[in-house]
Design a protein around this motif. Structure first.
Motif, PDB file in Angstrom:
ATOM      1  N   LYS A  25       0.828  -1.205   0.000  1.00 51.65           N
ATOM      2  CA  LYS A  25       0.000   0.000   0.000  1.00 51.65           C
ATOM      3  C   LYS A  25       0.865   1.260   0.000  1.00 51.65           C
ATOM      4  CE  LYS A  25      -3.852  -2.300   2.318  1.00 51.65           C
ATOM      5  NZ  LYS A  25      -4.606  -2.451   3.593  1.00 51.65           N
ATOM      6  N   LYS A  26       1.977   1.226   0.724  1.00 48.97           N
ATOM      7  CA  LYS A  26       2.886   2.378   0.743  1.00 48.97           C
ATOM      8  C   LYS A  26       3.500   2.609  -0.636  1.00 48.97           C
ATOM      9  CE  LYS A  26       4.100   1.851   5.627  1.00 48.97           C
ATOM     10  NZ  LYS A  26       5.171   1.457   6.588  1.00 48.97           N
ATOM     11  N   ILE A  27       3.849   1.528  -1.313  1.00 51.68           N
ATOM     12  CA  ILE A  27       4.439   1.659  -2.652  1.00 51.68           C
ATOM     13  C   ILE A  27       3.429   2.258  -3.623  1.00 51.68           C
ATOM     14  CG2 ILE A  27       5.309   0.335  -4.626  1.00 51.68           C
ATOM     15  CD1 ILE A  27       6.635  -1.543  -2.552  1.00 51.68           C
ATOM     16  N   ILE A  28       2.179   1.783  -3.545  1.00 49.55           N
ATOM     17  CA  ILE A  28       1.132   2.339  -4.405  1.00 49.55           C
ATOM     18  C   ILE A  28       0.909   3.821  -4.083  1.00 49.55           C
ATOM     19  CG2 ILE A  28      -1.314   2.248  -5.003  1.00 49.55           C
ATOM     20  CD1 ILE A  28       0.199  -0.079  -6.164  1.00 49.55           C
ATOM     21  N   LEU A  29       0.886   4.135  -2.798  1.00 51.28           N
ATOM     22  CA  LEU A  29       0.638   5.509  -2.367  1.00 51.28           C
ATOM     23  C   LEU A  29       1.749   6.456  -2.829  1.00 51.28           C
ATOM     24  CD1 LEU A  29      -1.163   7.424  -0.687  1.00 51.28           C
ATOM     25  CD2 LEU A  29       0.256   6.834   1.300  1.00 51.28           C
ATOM     26  N   HIS A  30       2.995   5.955  -2.862  1.00 51.93           N
ATOM     27  CA  HIS A  30       4.140   6.791  -3.222  1.00 51.93           C
ATOM     28  C   HIS A  30       4.681   6.458  -4.616  1.00 51.93           C
ATOM     29  CE1 HIS A  30       4.146   6.879   1.250  1.00 51.93           C
ATOM     30  NE2 HIS A  30       4.519   8.146   1.067  1.00 51.93           N
ATOM     31  N   GLN A  31       3.797   5.965  -5.500  1.00 47.60           N
ATOM     32  CA  GLN A  31       4.287   5.515  -6.794  1.00 47.60           C
ATOM     33  C   GLN A  31       4.808   6.644  -7.679  1.00 47.60           C
ATOM     34  OE1 GLN A  31       1.116   4.020  -9.553  1.00 47.60           O
ATOM     35  NE2 GLN A  31      -0.238   4.370  -7.801  1.00 47.60           N
ATOM     36  N   ASP A  32       4.517   7.889  -7.289  1.00 53.90           N
ATOM     37  CA  ASP A  32       5.035   9.008  -8.068  1.00 53.90           C
ATOM     38  C   ASP A  32       6.448   9.404  -7.632  1.00 53.90           C
ATOM     39  OD1 ASP A  32       4.001   9.792  -5.608  1.00 53.90           O
ATOM     40  OD2 ASP A  32       3.649  11.857  -6.288  1.00 53.90           O
ATOM     41  N   PHE A  69      11.947   5.755  -1.930  1.00 56.35           N
ATOM     42  CA  PHE A  69      11.672   6.175  -0.559  1.00 56.35           C
ATOM     43  C   PHE A  69      12.028   5.018   0.375  1.00 56.35           C
ATOM     44  CE2 PHE A  69       7.793   4.084  -1.889  1.00 56.35           C
ATOM     45  CZ  PHE A  69       7.326   3.439  -0.749  1.00 56.35           C
ATOM     46  N   LYS A  70      12.154   5.324   1.652  1.00 60.57           N
ATOM     47  CA  LYS A  70      12.509   4.327   2.656  1.00 60.57           C
ATOM     48  C   LYS A  70      11.271   3.923   3.441  1.00 60.57           C
ATOM     49  CE  LYS A  70      15.334   3.605   6.808  1.00 60.57           C
ATOM     50  NZ  LYS A  70      16.305   4.226   7.752  1.00 60.57           N
ATOM     51  N   ALA A  71      11.108   2.623   3.650  1.00 64.00           N
ATOM     52  CA  ALA A  71       9.998   2.115   4.458  1.00 64.00           C
ATOM     53  C   ALA A  71      10.404   0.800   5.097  1.00 64.00           C
ATOM     54  CB  ALA A  71       8.744   1.924   3.603  1.00 64.00           C
ATOM     55  N   ASP A  72      10.142   0.664   6.383  1.00 61.15           N
ATOM     56  CA  ASP A  72      10.418  -0.585   7.099  1.00 61.15           C
ATOM     57  C   ASP A  72      11.867  -1.035   6.934  1.00 61.15           C
ATOM     58  OD1 ASP A  72       7.706  -0.578   7.772  1.00 61.15           O
ATOM     59  OD2 ASP A  72       7.173  -1.765   6.004  1.00 61.15           O
ATOM     60  N   GLY A  73      12.774  -0.092   6.945  1.00 60.81           N
ATOM     61  CA  GLY A  73      14.186  -0.419   6.897  1.00 60.81           C
ATOM     62  C   GLY A  73      14.702  -0.863   5.551  1.00 60.81           C
ATOM     63  N   GLN A  74      13.973  -0.572   4.490  1.00 57.27           N
ATOM     64  CA  GLN A  74      14.416  -0.969   3.156  1.00 57.27           C
ATOM     65  C   GLN A  74      14.140   0.130   2.141  1.00 57.27           C
ATOM     66  OE1 GLN A  74      11.652  -3.944   1.174  1.00 57.27           O
ATOM     67  NE2 GLN A  74      10.847  -4.052   3.269  1.00 57.27           N
ATOM     68  N   MET A  75      14.903   0.079   1.068  1.00 59.36           N
ATOM     69  CA  MET A  75      14.680   1.020  -0.019  1.00 59.36           C
ATOM     70  C   MET A  75      13.540   0.525  -0.890  1.00 59.36           C
ATOM     71  SD  MET A  75      17.097   2.029  -3.265  1.00 59.36           S
ATOM     72  CE  MET A  75      16.522   0.606  -4.205  1.00 59.36           C
ATOM     73  N   CYS A  76      12.587   1.379  -1.148  1.00 56.12           N
ATOM     74  CA  CYS A  76      11.479   1.046  -2.035  1.00 56.12           C
ATOM     75  C   CYS A  76      11.569   1.921  -3.280  1.00 56.12           C
ATOM     76  CB  CYS A  76      10.141   1.281  -1.343  1.00 56.12           C
ATOM     77  SG  CYS A  76       9.852   0.181   0.057  1.00 56.12           S
ATOM     78  N   GLU A  77      11.529   1.284  -4.408  1.00 51.69           N
ATOM     79  CA  GLU A  77      11.617   1.975  -5.695  1.00 51.69           C
ATOM     80  C   GLU A  77      10.352   1.638  -6.489  1.00 51.69           C
ATOM     81  OE1 GLU A  77      14.889   2.604  -9.304  1.00 51.69           O
ATOM     82  OE2 GLU A  77      15.108   0.947  -7.888  1.00 51.69           O
ATOM     83  N   PRO A  78       9.343   2.497  -6.435  1.00 49.04           N
ATOM     84  CA  PRO A  78       8.056   2.175  -7.055  1.00 49.04           C
ATOM     85  C   PRO A  78       8.157   1.729  -8.505  1.00 49.04           C
ATOM     86  CG  PRO A  78       7.818   4.101  -5.682  1.00 49.04           C
ATOM     87  CD  PRO A  78       9.294   3.775  -5.703  1.00 49.04           C
ATOM     88  N   SER A  79       9.075   2.288  -9.271  1.00 45.51           N
ATOM     89  CA  SER A  79       9.161   1.911 -10.683  1.00 45.51           C
ATOM     90  C   SER A  79       9.491   0.436 -10.869  1.00 45.51           C
ATOM     91  CB  SER A  79      10.202   2.776 -11.402  1.00 45.51           C
ATOM     92  OG  SER A  79      11.494   2.548 -10.872  1.00 45.51           O
ATOM     93  N   HIS A 123       9.100  -1.887  -8.038  1.00 41.51           N
ATOM     94  CA  HIS A 123       8.343  -2.681  -7.078  1.00 41.51           C
ATOM     95  C   HIS A 123       6.835  -2.607  -7.289  1.00 41.51           C
ATOM     96  CE1 HIS A 123      11.996  -2.050  -4.212  1.00 41.51           C
ATOM     97  NE2 HIS A 123      12.160  -3.118  -4.979  1.00 41.51           N
ATOM     98  N   ILE A 124       6.391  -1.804  -8.254  1.00 42.64           N
ATOM     99  CA  ILE A 124       4.962  -1.574  -8.429  1.00 42.64           C
ATOM    100  C   ILE A 124       4.209  -2.844  -8.823  1.00 42.64           C
ATOM    101  CG2 ILE A 124       5.094  -0.879 -10.872  1.00 42.64           C
ATOM    102  CD1 ILE A 124       2.923   0.812  -8.170  1.00 42.64           C
ATOM    103  N   ASN A 125       4.807  -3.690  -9.658  1.00 45.83           N
ATOM    104  CA  ASN A 125       4.121  -4.916 -10.070  1.00 45.83           C
ATOM    105  C   ASN A 125       3.925  -5.855  -8.891  1.00 45.83           C
ATOM    106  OD1 ASN A 125       3.858  -4.125 -12.730  1.00 45.83           O
ATOM    107  ND2 ASN A 125       5.754  -5.099 -13.384  1.00 45.83           N
ATOM    108  N   TRP A 126       4.945  -5.945  -8.031  1.00 43.69           N
ATOM    109  CA  TRP A 126       4.810  -6.759  -6.824  1.00 43.69           C
ATOM    110  C   TRP A 126       3.699  -6.205  -5.938  1.00 43.69           C
ATOM    111  CZ3 TRP A 126       5.410  -5.131  -1.751  1.00 43.69           C
ATOM    112  CH2 TRP A 126       5.371  -6.140  -0.773  1.00 43.69           C
ATOM    113  N   ALA A 127       3.685  -4.887  -5.769  1.00 47.79           N
ATOM    114  CA  ALA A 127       2.682  -4.263  -4.909  1.00 47.79           C
ATOM    115  C   ALA A 127       1.267  -4.519  -5.424  1.00 47.79           C
ATOM    116  CB  ALA A 127       2.949  -2.760  -4.811  1.00 47.79           C
TER     117      ALA A 127
END
Length: 292
Positions: free
Chosen positions: A256-263, A267-277, A279-283
């Motif tokens: 949900k965080k990845i979807i919310l910040h997909q633009d 960004f950092k979440a739960d101690g890991q780097m999230c890259e929406p471009s 990770h979006i398919n997984w999300a």
């Protein structure tokens, strides 16, 4: 049907195989905790038992119980599939598992499906011949199965048959990923998953309590490989399979965080780097599972 196939995959959970010759199928279907069950007319029975197995299935269908699991039948051959499709009560089941699918039989299976005039069921083809070790042949098979008029929840991977082709019996101290079959698993993932098909993890054939830690280790690797369904050959395996392969709340929260910040770029979440471009398919997959 095709657009609903992936949602069905998310509901399969542990797929428990039962010999179709068992006299207590109705009772077992009403008591199992497995997300799906396969009544097997292939490896689980002998050639001489096929007729009795089909009679047993017909008896079950004539007084089909109220159940919460998805029932499939593993059709031994194109002719057995055609015989099953001809039954008036076959609509009680969700679909069929097709064993040992490859270029030697895929046309016959498609013909059996088309000749039946029925397209409200699902097929789960099983990759368990030498084709699994040839990525280009898997791709050719996938392109032909694209033309099937029914939904494909997933392709199943027949680990023991693939080990047999290599003259290997998996010892009870290694996961399937520590055998040469890992190459076939990799091939199936790259040939099918990027093109919209899901996959089921191979069976773990050891069922004693002492082997449960190794099953747990293999299931963690199944998750790492993106599998959310696994074949079970004994009820003792079902709970552990469904516990480990189910989607966790923390995964849903992160999705949900990845979807919310997909633009955002990153960004950092739960101690890991999230890259929406990336990770979006997984999300999206995680959230689709949550809505199943």
């Amino acid at each position: 049907m095709k657009k609903h196939a992936e949602q069905l995959y998310y509901r399969l959970g542990a797929t428990l195989y039962m010999p179709a010759i068992r006299p207590d199928l109705a009772q077992r279907l009403t008591t199992t905790q497995a997300g799906s069950v396969v009544l097997c007319t292939e490896d689980a029975i002998s050639e001489s038992q096929i007729e009795d197995a089909l009679k047993n299935i017909n008896k079950l269908l004539m007084s089909f119980p109220q159940i919460n699991t998805n029932v499939f039948i593993r059709a031994r051959s194109p002719q057995v599939l055609a015989n099953l499709l001809a039954l008036d009560t076959i609509d009680h089941i969700k679909g069929f598992v097709i064993p040992k699918i490859d270029h030697s039989n895929v046309h016959e299976y498609k013909e059996a499906v088309e000749d039946s005039g029925k397209n409200t069921f699902y097929l789960m083809p099983t990759i368990e011949t030498e084709i699994a070790f040839d990525n280009q042949e898997l791709i050719r098979l996938r392109k032909f199965i694209d033309t099937f008029p029914v939904g494909i929840p997933c392709f199943r991977i027949g680990g023991n048959d693939l080990l047999s082709l290599l003259g290997i019996k998996r010892p009870d101290y290694v996961t399937i990923y520590e055998t040469p079959v890992r190459i076939a698993i990799d091939n199936c993932i790259t040939a099918f998953r990027p093109f919209g098909y899901q996959l089921s993890a191979p069976v773990f054939e050891y069922i004693d309590d002492k082997n449960l830690p190794l099953l747990k280790k293999e299931l963690m690797l199944d998750r790492a490989y993106g599998f959310l369904n696994k074949t079970a050959i004994h009820p003792v395996q079902v709970d552990l399979i469904q516990e480990i392969l189910s989607v966790k709340n923390e995964e849903l929260d992160l999705a949900k965080k990845i979807i919310l910040h997909q633009d955002k770029a990153v960004f950092k979440a739960d101690g890991q780097m999230c890259e929406p471009s990336t990770h979006i398919n997984w999300a999206k997959k995680m959230l689709a599972i949550d809505r199943r």
